[in-house]
Design a protein around this motif. Structure first.
Motif, PDB file in Angstrom:
ATOM      1  N   VAL A  24      40.134  25.686  -1.905  1.00 48.94           N
ATOM      2  CA  VAL A  24      39.822  25.451  -0.490  1.00 48.94           C
ATOM      3  C   VAL A  24      38.544  23.845  -0.409  1.00 48.94           C
ATOM      4  O   VAL A  24      38.096  23.225  -1.656  1.00 48.94           O
ATOM      5  CB  VAL A  24      38.895  26.126   0.274  1.00 48.94           C
ATOM      6  N   ILE A  25      39.782  22.172   0.253  1.00 50.88           N
ATOM      7  CA  ILE A  25      39.011  21.449   0.359  1.00 50.88           C
ATOM      8  C   ILE A  25      38.470  21.202   1.090  1.00 50.88           C
ATOM      9  O   ILE A  25      39.558  21.187   2.757  1.00 50.88           O
ATOM     10  CB  ILE A  25      39.681  20.367  -0.356  1.00 50.88           C
ATOM     11  N   LEU A  26      36.998  20.923   1.158  1.00 52.44           N
ATOM     12  CA  LEU A  26      36.356  20.458   2.702  1.00 52.44           C
ATOM     13  C   LEU A  26      36.653  19.023   2.661  1.00 52.44           C
ATOM     14  O   LEU A  26      36.526  18.048   1.831  1.00 52.44           O
ATOM     15  CB  LEU A  26      35.085  20.420   2.521  1.00 52.44           C
ATOM     16  N   ILE A  27      37.203  18.248   3.730  1.00 57.71           N
ATOM     17  CA  ILE A  27      37.078  16.933   4.329  1.00 57.71           C
ATOM     18  C   ILE A  27      35.652  15.947   4.905  1.00 57.71           C
ATOM     19  O   ILE A  27      35.527  17.043   5.987  1.00 57.71           O
ATOM     20  CB  ILE A  27      38.947  16.604   5.139  1.00 57.71           C
ATOM     21  N   ASN A  28      35.173  15.179   4.227  1.00 57.88           N
ATOM     22  CA  ASN A  28      34.665  14.191   5.441  1.00 57.88           C
ATOM     23  C   ASN A  28      34.953  13.863   6.801  1.00 57.88           C
ATOM     24  O   ASN A  28      36.514  13.659   6.757  1.00 57.88           O
ATOM     25  CB  ASN A  28      33.819  12.907   4.711  1.00 57.88           C
ATOM     26  N   ASP A  29      34.501  13.916   7.717  1.00 55.10           N
ATOM     27  CA  ASP A  29      34.545  12.993   8.606  1.00 55.10           C
ATOM     28  C   ASP A  29      33.570  12.324   8.966  1.00 55.10           C
ATOM     29  O   ASP A  29      31.903  12.459   9.024  1.00 55.10           O
ATOM     30  CB  ASP A  29      35.198  14.216   9.532  1.00 55.10           C
ATOM     31  N   ASP A  30      33.685  10.972  10.439  1.00 54.79           N
ATOM     32  CA  ASP A  30      32.304  10.686  10.933  1.00 54.79           C
ATOM     33  C   ASP A  30      31.557  11.932  12.185  1.00 54.79           C
ATOM     34  O   ASP A  30      30.564  11.046  12.090  1.00 54.79           O
ATOM     35  CB  ASP A  30      33.051   8.775  11.432  1.00 54.79           C
ATOM     36  N   TYR A  31      31.906  12.494  12.591  1.00 56.26           N
ATOM     37  CA  TYR A  31      31.393  12.912  13.856  1.00 56.26           C
ATOM     38  C   TYR A  31      30.726  14.768  13.477  1.00 56.26           C
ATOM     39  O   TYR A  31      30.339  14.989  13.693  1.00 56.26           O
ATOM     40  CB  TYR A  31      32.715  13.247  14.396  1.00 56.26           C
ATOM     41  N   THR A  32      31.535  15.387  12.760  1.00 49.56           N
ATOM     42  CA  THR A  32      30.197  16.905  12.397  1.00 49.56           C
ATOM     43  C   THR A  32      29.161  16.556  11.663  1.00 49.56           C
ATOM     44  O   THR A  32      28.788  16.209  10.959  1.00 49.56           O
ATOM     45  CB  THR A  32      31.472  17.615  11.101  1.00 49.56           C
ATOM     46  N   PRO A  33      28.505  17.342  12.326  1.00 47.91           N
ATOM     47  CA  PRO A  33      27.287  16.710  12.265  1.00 47.91           C
ATOM     48  C   PRO A  33      27.013  17.775  10.487  1.00 47.91           C
ATOM     49  O   PRO A  33      27.524  19.137   9.850  1.00 47.91           O
ATOM     50  CB  PRO A  33      25.936  17.947  13.529  1.00 47.91           C
ATOM     51  N   ARG A  87      36.536  22.972  15.388  1.00 46.51           N
ATOM     52  CA  ARG A  87      37.068  22.659  16.329  1.00 46.51           C
ATOM     53  C   ARG A  87      36.506  23.799  17.712  1.00 46.51           C
ATOM     54  O   ARG A  87      36.568  23.230  18.694  1.00 46.51           O
ATOM     55  CB  ARG A  87      38.912  23.220  16.265  1.00 46.51           C
ATOM     56  N   ALA A  88      35.758  24.522  17.812  1.00 47.49           N
ATOM     57  CA  ALA A  88      35.420  25.602  19.015  1.00 47.49           C
ATOM     58  C   ALA A  88      34.374  24.933  19.316  1.00 47.49           C
ATOM     59  O   ALA A  88      34.186  24.982  20.339  1.00 47.49           O
ATOM     60  CB  ALA A  88      35.349  26.772  18.003  1.00 47.49           C
ATOM     61  N   LYS A  89      33.814  24.108  18.289  1.00 44.10           N
ATOM     62  CA  LYS A  89      32.530  22.592  18.921  1.00 44.10           C
ATOM     63  C   LYS A  89      32.970  21.520  19.417  1.00 44.10           C
ATOM     64  O   LYS A  89      32.108  21.003  19.892  1.00 44.10           O
ATOM     65  CB  LYS A  89      31.799  23.095  17.900  1.00 44.10           C
ATOM     66  N   GLY A  90      34.600  21.158  18.966  1.00 45.46           N
ATOM     67  CA  GLY A  90      34.949  20.101  19.461  1.00 45.46           C
ATOM     68  C   GLY A  90      34.570  19.362  18.629  1.00 45.46           C
ATOM     69  O   GLY A  90      34.956  17.810  18.660  1.00 45.46           O
ATOM     70  N   TYR A  91      34.678  19.801  17.009  1.00 41.63           N
ATOM     71  CA  TYR A  91      34.135  18.608  15.472  1.00 41.63           C
ATOM     72  C   TYR A  91      35.418  18.541  15.388  1.00 41.63           C
ATOM     73  O   TYR A  91      36.531  19.572  15.172  1.00 41.63           O
ATOM     74  CB  TYR A  91      33.173  19.815  14.784  1.00 41.63           C
ATOM     75  N   PRO A  92      36.122  17.818  14.328  1.00 38.93           N
ATOM     76  CA  PRO A  92      37.389  17.235  13.899  1.00 38.93           C
ATOM     77  C   PRO A  92      36.859  18.302  12.271  1.00 38.93           C
ATOM     78  O   PRO A  92      37.746  17.562  11.978  1.00 38.93           O
ATOM     79  CB  PRO A  92      37.297  16.022  13.672  1.00 38.93           C
ATOM     80  N   LEU A  93      36.396  18.706  11.695  1.00 35.73           N
ATOM     81  CA  LEU A  93      36.149  19.271  10.768  1.00 35.73           C
ATOM     82  C   LEU A  93      37.214  20.085  10.153  1.00 35.73           C
ATOM     83  O   LEU A  93      37.922  20.447  11.156  1.00 35.73           O
ATOM     84  CB  LEU A  93      35.142  20.235  11.136  1.00 35.73           C
ATOM     85  N   GLN A  94      37.637  19.389   9.414  1.00 37.68           N
ATOM     86  CA  GLN A  94      38.893  19.733   8.560  1.00 37.68           C
ATOM     87  C   GLN A  94      38.956  20.843   6.527  1.00 37.68           C
ATOM     88  O   GLN A  94      38.263  20.459   6.468  1.00 37.68           O
ATOM     89  CB  GLN A  94      39.601  18.791   8.168  1.00 37.68           C
ATOM     90  N   PHE A  95      39.337  21.905   6.822  1.00 34.39           N
ATOM     91  CA  PHE A  95      39.340  22.150   5.786  1.00 34.39           C
ATOM     92  C   PHE A  95      41.087  22.827   5.339  1.00 34.39           C
ATOM     93  O   PHE A  95      41.489  23.103   5.773  1.00 34.39           O
ATOM     94  CB  PHE A  95      37.941  23.867   5.185  1.00 34.39           C
ATOM     95  N   ILE A  96      41.325  22.032   4.258  1.00 30.85           N
ATOM     96  CA  ILE A  96      42.824  22.211   3.253  1.00 30.85           C
ATOM     97  C   ILE A  96      42.919  23.252   2.550  1.00 30.85           C
ATOM     98  O   ILE A  96      41.757  22.949   1.199  1.00 30.85           O
ATOM     99  CB  ILE A  96      43.046  20.730   3.107  1.00 30.85           C
TER     100      ILE A  96
END
Ligand code: NFA
Length: 101
Positions: A24-33, A87-96
């Protein structure tokens, strides 16, 4: 002389293979706190504050971080649940998920 016939005993070969494991890989983004990412890691992957912070920070600085390794079903379920929490909080957080070599 007694006529002794020896029958060879053939033991069937048991091939037991380990199930393929998935990262399970956590991907960075610029928006999720950062604090939210840490909270999701603690809740979904049963990490301590320190472990979760370290994984979050590695993804933040390097672009991604392997969170943990599971069988396919569990990896996919956890990645989906963690992604949905963002997603439930409107964040683009992604785990692949990705199979191990
Ligand atoms: N880069 C995000 C921020 O600066 C934090 C983050 C870390 C997001 C890891 C996703 C994964 N708020």
């Amino acid at each position: 002389m007694p006529d002794i016939t020896v029958k060879p005993v053939i033991k069937p070969e048991l091939k037991v293979e380990r199930p393929r494991l998935y990262k399970v890989i956590l991907i960075n983004d610029d928006y999720t706190p950062r604090e939210f990412v840490t909270r999701v890691l603690k809740a979904e992957f049963r990490m301590t504050e320190d472990q979760a912070h370290a994984v979050m920070y590695t993804a933040h600085t390097r672009g991604l971080c392997v969170v943990a390794v599971f069988t396919k079903d569990i990896a996919e379920t956890k990645a989906t649940r963690a992604t949905d929490a963002g997603r439930a909080k409107g964040y683009p957080l992604q785990f692949i998920t990705e199979p191990e070599e």
